[in-house]
Design an enzyme around this catalytic site. Structure first.
Site, PDB file in Angstrom:
ATOM      1  N   HIS A  47     -23.165 -42.729 -22.122  1.00  0.00           N
ATOM      2  CA  HIS A  47     -23.544 -43.458 -20.919  1.00  0.00           C
ATOM      3  C   HIS A  47     -22.264 -43.737 -20.145  1.00  0.00           C
ATOM      4  O   HIS A  47     -21.917 -44.876 -19.864  1.00  0.00           O
ATOM      5  CB  HIS A  47     -24.304 -44.744 -21.258  1.00  0.00           C
ATOM      6  CG  HIS A  47     -25.418 -45.018 -20.301  1.00  0.00           C
ATOM      7  ND1 HIS A  47     -25.721 -46.251 -19.818  1.00  0.00           N
ATOM      8  CD2 HIS A  47     -26.303 -44.173 -19.722  1.00  0.00           C
ATOM      9  CE1 HIS A  47     -26.757 -46.160 -18.995  1.00  0.00           C
ATOM     10  NE2 HIS A  47     -27.116 -44.921 -18.922  1.00  0.00           N
ATOM     11  N   HIS A  76     -27.752 -33.216 -16.550  1.00  0.00           N
ATOM     12  CA  HIS A  76     -27.975 -34.262 -17.539  1.00  0.00           C
ATOM     13  C   HIS A  76     -29.270 -34.045 -18.317  1.00  0.00           C
ATOM     14  O   HIS A  76     -29.318 -34.227 -19.532  1.00  0.00           O
ATOM     15  CB  HIS A  76     -28.022 -35.598 -16.796  1.00  0.00           C
ATOM     16  CG  HIS A  76     -28.155 -36.782 -17.682  1.00  0.00           C
ATOM     17  ND1 HIS A  76     -27.165 -37.164 -18.547  1.00  0.00           N
ATOM     18  CD2 HIS A  76     -29.169 -37.663 -17.837  1.00  0.00           C
ATOM     19  CE1 HIS A  76     -27.562 -38.236 -19.197  1.00  0.00           C
ATOM     20  NE2 HIS A  76     -28.775 -38.558 -18.804  1.00  0.00           N
TER      21      HIS A  76
END
Lengths: 83, 767, 269
Positions: free
Chosen positions: B111, B60
């Protein structure tokens, strides 16, 4: 008719913006005695007739499965209203 | 803190105890990565250092699987693409010059997983995070957009996710005073346990207000301000068992971050005031990896080093260990670098907005990032090794064997295509299409968002792009559209990505804006599967090639991998956000015709081939196979340029792109936009293009748009098309008298009935 | 804390300090109150300016009304609205000053301060007890943003004097806690005294009692309105319809007349 009270609170480690906002305002109206505020929810489940263990068990299940979001909230108590 | 609740693992201690077992695997590091950390440090890492490296070297934060491919965005560039680019990829968000001294920054991020676990908070904090990226560039956020993808509309779990995500996006964005001006909503079983919540924010600033986040200037103060630090988002860090010797403390930290939009709204105003007064050297937002990320990136971007005292961090939960504090993802926090001379001004602004802050440390010339806890050094690293020099993987990728079979399974002639509607049956087919989950009205969603606040929204959903005014004097503004076609990308990731790019480009141009910049959010499955990695590599190559052909640069974006459950990955979903510029938003083009356009000619720009593979019609018939529509970016560029010029010169009064659902969807939407009908004849154009009426209506051939042309402009309009050698056909007239979409010789659809079908679907499923 | 650096306009976005055309109107100073979570203060200031008046920013921590002739309490989420919408904002020093001026007797013949609370501002005014009733969550439980038709039922306020009784207007509605509630006695009193200023037309969007969208205090100087007139003041950026029928896309400006009405009332008074 008797009621079962289910209290739900944000988990202690979860941010509670509501409580935070209230805690900041209290001193503004001259109330200084509290170190913190957390805001939860109270549910009243009305029962027809006597409250049985089965009702309480169902209320606990309702608390776990519907009334609270187990990811961010805890059911902190399930009780019978005194009145 | 009065009593120590954990063993403090200091740098000195780490050097003395090389053989201590560390939970590197539980924190997500691979063995070779852990070995690299030891090699870099020349010793084992402390618990706090391990926490930092593990989060910063995660997929990430480090883009370790994707960056070898992403670098094409920086390589495949032309001079044209760089001319308006003020800040490129690599900063919090790219910045584009839009003229008159104005600059715009925008970015899209994912998200996804948090929004599946806790849809409301996941979506809310997604909006919050992207807005902080925009603030940290020195810009005032002016709008948001949200492309959302959910599982099958009738799956029992979908309503939970939809309700939570939509309420979360609205609850946070509405409370910030940011108009939500567009996005997408798609339903597909491939997103069942992997919903995609992508969030875009756009901000504006004067050229002189651009700020970059770096820590320079020895002696400058490093300050953390905003919300207090709690245990948010550090579920993984609880395995730092070596730190903890108190078993009674909460064993599991919350993985869910809870957002406080009010705190963020205050941060926006507070940061703008800091920037306006040049009180800060730079500001870094705290997102994933929290203080680990902010300190290492600030120090790494600066020329010197940084020293931080972690005991100065204001805590919401006093039991947090240093490692947990470093990893916490508590929301609504920012880190500022402030010169000692500006401290007084800084403090005054914090006081005005009632924002808490604490000085954590200062910039020095050590070229090291050192962190202390109660006077002991617990981190001593080269910040570049944490922030920028993480591992890079050349993951193997290979076109999967099944791709051939998928591409060979064409829709035309398939079993699903057996009863192809014709004649009056086309009426039912159009109704079915416009009521389908993916083409029905998204009003149920967008009516839960504020599109009016700030008073600068010139276009919003359901128009093709969101348009926001930047300068109230001149009307200068920007248009934004986000698009993806994951079904095309599944059939051919390279072409599918280019189609997503083309659609976003076309949508922006359709609104009358000149496309100038791209941000992308690349949502894919596991990079450890060579087939998925191939999809990713092909999509990136397609986007990079496509951007070069269109002459628009990628200014930033985000990659989200591992969107899969078991072996089942999502369809490759490269979401493209395109930004365009309008010199005067008052000249924006509506996507449908209004009543006073009665009698105007309706033209179809572009040509139609029988391209039904991957189409919405094929989806309705449960088919996904074949080859996606051909993408011709030269034609897209030509079309875009014409739409912008025609709009500016008053040659067209409305324009709508032709994309998913084909001409049937475009005409229906153009009629429904203002409830004004049209009389359409498709015979001639179908004959010209050599397709039947069904294909004319449902094919998804690219580089097409439907426009309405005032009678007085028809000659000029046709001259322009002819001069540019772009195919056009007059296919009907606007008919304000007859409230119907009337396709002559085929069917007539009353707009009331069409609207009921179009608007009823989401209400029926979600209440 | 008095802080004169607080500005309502966004210098990044626009210069809101333009010279207004009619100098008599321009002399009317309309305060726009901002709390930390206020969102629509720029829109309210723009509406005042487009109507010809001069917007004056008022910061919630201050208590100096700066000689304003009227006050708008705009929408937003003043304090995050975590306790009850408007509850904490109502206790701010600026609201204490506004409440005092709105209730003043006007001994020297001056009339009490006209106040308009919009959306969250309406909620603040009910929490300040300047207006009766309260707002609860919409009956459909969702945030709802849409263009809303309203009937102007009372023209006996400075904010609505320019309308015809019963005239309809269209302005945006956007809220989650917009359902107006009051006890039966209060509702009866409001209706009997003609203090329902705005009523929803073409359907009740949130379950408000008696379809009430806006009410006034007994003297008529304080008005609360749930929908947003400040978002219907400029062609190109408002709703796509008006009370008198369809208009070009996003070009409904019915809301501007509420601000014009106030300015003309104050100038002719």
């Amino acid at each position: 008719m008797p009621r079962i009270i289910v209290d739900v609170m944000p988990k202690p480690e979860i941010l509670d913006p509501q409580g935070k906002a209230i805690a900041r305002e209290l001193p503004q109206i001259g109330i200084d005695g509290f170190a913190g505020v957390r805001q939860g929810k109270r549910f009243e489940l009305t029962v027809e007739g006597e409250v049985t263990e089965a009702h309480l068990a169902e209320a606990r299940r309702a608390g776990q499965e519907l009334l609270s979001n187990p990811v961010i909230e805890d059911v902190v108590s399930v009780s019978v209203a005194e009145d | 803190m009065t009593e120590q609740q954990f063993n403090l693992d200091t740098v000195e201690h780490a050097a003395d105890t090389p053989d201590t077992e560390l939970p590197w695997a539980e924190l997500g590091l691979k063995e070779n990565e852990f070995d690299d950390v030891k090699k870099i440090l020349g010793r084992r890492p402390t618990a706090a250092e391990l926490a930092m490296y593990s989060v910063m070297w995660s997929e990430h934060c480090s883009y370790k699987s994707s960056k070898v491919h992403l670098k094409q965005f920086g390589q495949k560039v032309t001079e044209e693409m760089g001319k308006d680019l003020m800040v490129g990829i690599g900063e919090n968000a790219g910045v584009t010059d839009i003229g008159d001294g104005w600059a715009v920054t925008f970015k899209i991020e994912s998200h996804n997983h948090p929004s599946y676990v806790e849809p409301y908070q996941g979506a809310a904090t997604g909006v919050g995070g992207i807005v902080r990226d925009i603030i940290s560039m020195g810009a005032r956020p002016v709008a948001v957009m949200d492309p959302l993808r959910f599982g099958a509309i009738d799956h029992p779990d979908t309503a939970r996710v939809v309700h939570g995500v939509v309420a979360g996006v609205g609850g946070y964005g509405n409370s910030l005073g940011l108009p939500n001006v567009g996005g997408e909503v798609e339903f597909d079983p491939c997103y069942q346990a992997n919903p995609l919540v992508n969030a875009l924010a756009v901000g504006v600033m004067r050229h002189e207000d651009i700020r970059l986040a770096n820590a320079s200037g020895v002696g400058n103060q490093v300050i953390l301000f905003g919300a207090r630090t709690g245990g948010d988002g550090i579920g993984g860090a609880s395995v730092l068992a070596s730190e903890s010797f108190d078993d009674s403390k909460p064993s599991k930290r919350p993985a869910v971050q809870v957002g406080d939009p009010f705190a963020e709204k205050v941060l926006i105003e507070c940061c703008l005031e800091l920037f306006k007064g040049s009180v800060v050297e730079g500001i870094q937002d705290l997102g994933a990896a929290g203080i680990s990320c902010a300190t290492s990136e600030l120090a790494s971007n600066g020329e010197g080093g940084m020293h931080v005292d972690l005991t100065q961090v204001l805590l919401r939960d006093p039991t947090l260990t240093p490692g947990e504090i470093l990893m916490s993802e508590s929301q609504e926090r920012m880190m500022a670098v402030v010169s000692p001379a500006n401290m007084e001004s800084f403090e005054r602004i914090m006081e005005k907005w009632d924002v808490e802050y604490s000085v954590l440390g200062e910039v020095n010339d050590s070229r090291r990032l050192t962190i202390e806890w109660d006077g002991e050094i617990i981190v001593d690293v080269d910040p570049r090794t944490v922030a920028h020099e993480g591992p890079t993987y050349q993951r193997p990728y290979e076109r999967p064997e099944w791709q051939d079979a998928v591409q060979a399974d064409r829709f035309p002639g398939s079993e699903a295509d057996a009863a192809r509607p014709a004649g009056t049956d086309l009426r039912g087919a159009v109704l079915e299409l416009m009521a389908s989950p993916n083409l029905c009205s998204k009003g149920w969603v967008t009516d839960q968002y504020d599109r009016y606040v700030q008073g600068n929204t010139a276009l919003a959903q359901p128009d093709d792009a969101g348009v926001v005014r930047v300068d109230e004097q001149t009307g200068l503004g920007v248009a934004l559209s986000t698009d993806a076609n994951p079904r095309y990308a599944y059939l051919d990731p390279y072409e599918g990505a280019r189609a997503s790019l083309a659609e976003a480009y076309r949508n922006v141009a359709t609104s009358g804006a000149r496309p100038v910049a791209v941000s992308d959010c690349l949502n894919f499955g596991s990079p450890e599967d060579p087939a998925i990695m191939w999809q990713f590599a092909e999509a990136v190559r397609g986007l990079a090639d496509g951007c070069m052909e269109l002459g628009v640069p990628v200014t930033g974006g985000n990659v989200s991998l591992y969107n899969q459950t078991g072996g089942q990955a999502i369809n490759p979903t490269p979401v493209v956000a395109m930004m365009g510029v309008l010199d005067d938003v008052g000249r924006r083009t509506p996507s449908g015709w209004e009543a006073d356009q009665d009698g105007q000619a309706i033209y179809l720009l572009g040509e139609t081939a029988e391209e039904l593979d991957g189409s919405e019609w094929a989806r309705l018939r449960g088919h996904l196979g074949g080859l996606p529509p051909k993408v011709d970016l030269a034609a897209e560029r030509q079309l875009g340029d014409m739409l912008v010029n025609m709009s500016r010169d008053g040659m067209i009064d409305s324009a709508h792109d032709v994309a998913q659902g084909g001409l049937a969807a475009s005409l229906s939407e153009a009629c429904l936009r203002f409830g004004v009908g049209a009389r359409i004849g498709l015979g001639e154009v179908a004959e010209r293009d050599g397709v039947d009426t069904f294909a004319m209506l449902f094919s998804e051939s690219q580089a097409r748009a439907v426009v309405a042309v005032p009678r007085s402009e028809e000659v000029r309009f046709k001259d322009m098309c002819t001069a540019r050698n772009f195919p056009y056909a007059r296919i009907g007239v606007v008919d304000a008298e007859n409230g119907a979409l009337d396709v002559q010789g085929e069917f007539s659809l009353d707009l009331t009935e069409l609207r009921e079908a179009h608007e009823g679907t989401l209400r029926r499923h979600f209440g | 804390m008095a802080d004169s650096s607080v500005t309502l306009e966004t210098p990044l976005i626009a210069d809101l300090g333009q010279e207004a055309a009619d100098s008599r109107l321009a002399r009317v100073r309309v305060g726009v109150v901002a709390f930390p979570g206020t969102l629509d203060e720029r829109d309210a200031a723009r509406a005042v300016r487009l109507a010809g008046g001069t917007p004056v920013p008022l910061w919630y921590k201050d208590s100096d009304l700066q000689d304003v002739d009227a006050v708008v309490v705009p929408g937003g989420f003043s304090y995050g609205d975590y306790l009850r919408a408007g509850a904490i904002a109502a206790k701010a020093p600026m609201m204490t000053a506004v409440a005092r001026a709105a209730q003043s007797r006007g001994t020297s013949g001056s009339s009490p301060l006209p106040v308009l609370g919009i959306c969250n501002g309406f909620q603040v005014l009910t929490e300040t007890h300047l207006l009766p009733g309260s707002m609860i969550k919409n009956d459909h439980l969702k945030f709802l943003c849409r263009d809303q038709r309203l009937a102007v039922e009372s023209t006996a306020t400075p904010w609505t004097a320019a309308f015809e009784p019963g005239e309809e207007i269209v302005v945006p509605l956007k809220n989650q806690d917009g359902q107006y509630v009051a006890d039966e006695g209060t509702l009866a009193e409001l209706e009997a005294e003609g203090r329902v200023v705005f009523r929803y037309a073409g359907g009740n969007p949130n379950g408000s009692r008696n379809g009430i969208a806006g009410v006034a205090n007994a003297r008529g100087n304080v008005v609360g309105l749930m929908p947003h007139p400040e978002h219907a003041v400029e062609p190109g950026f408002g709703p796509s319809s008006s009370g008198s029928g369809p208009v070009a896309m996003r070009s409904g400006t019915d809301g501007l007349r509420i601000f014009s009405s106030l300015l003309h009332q104050l100038v002719s008074a």
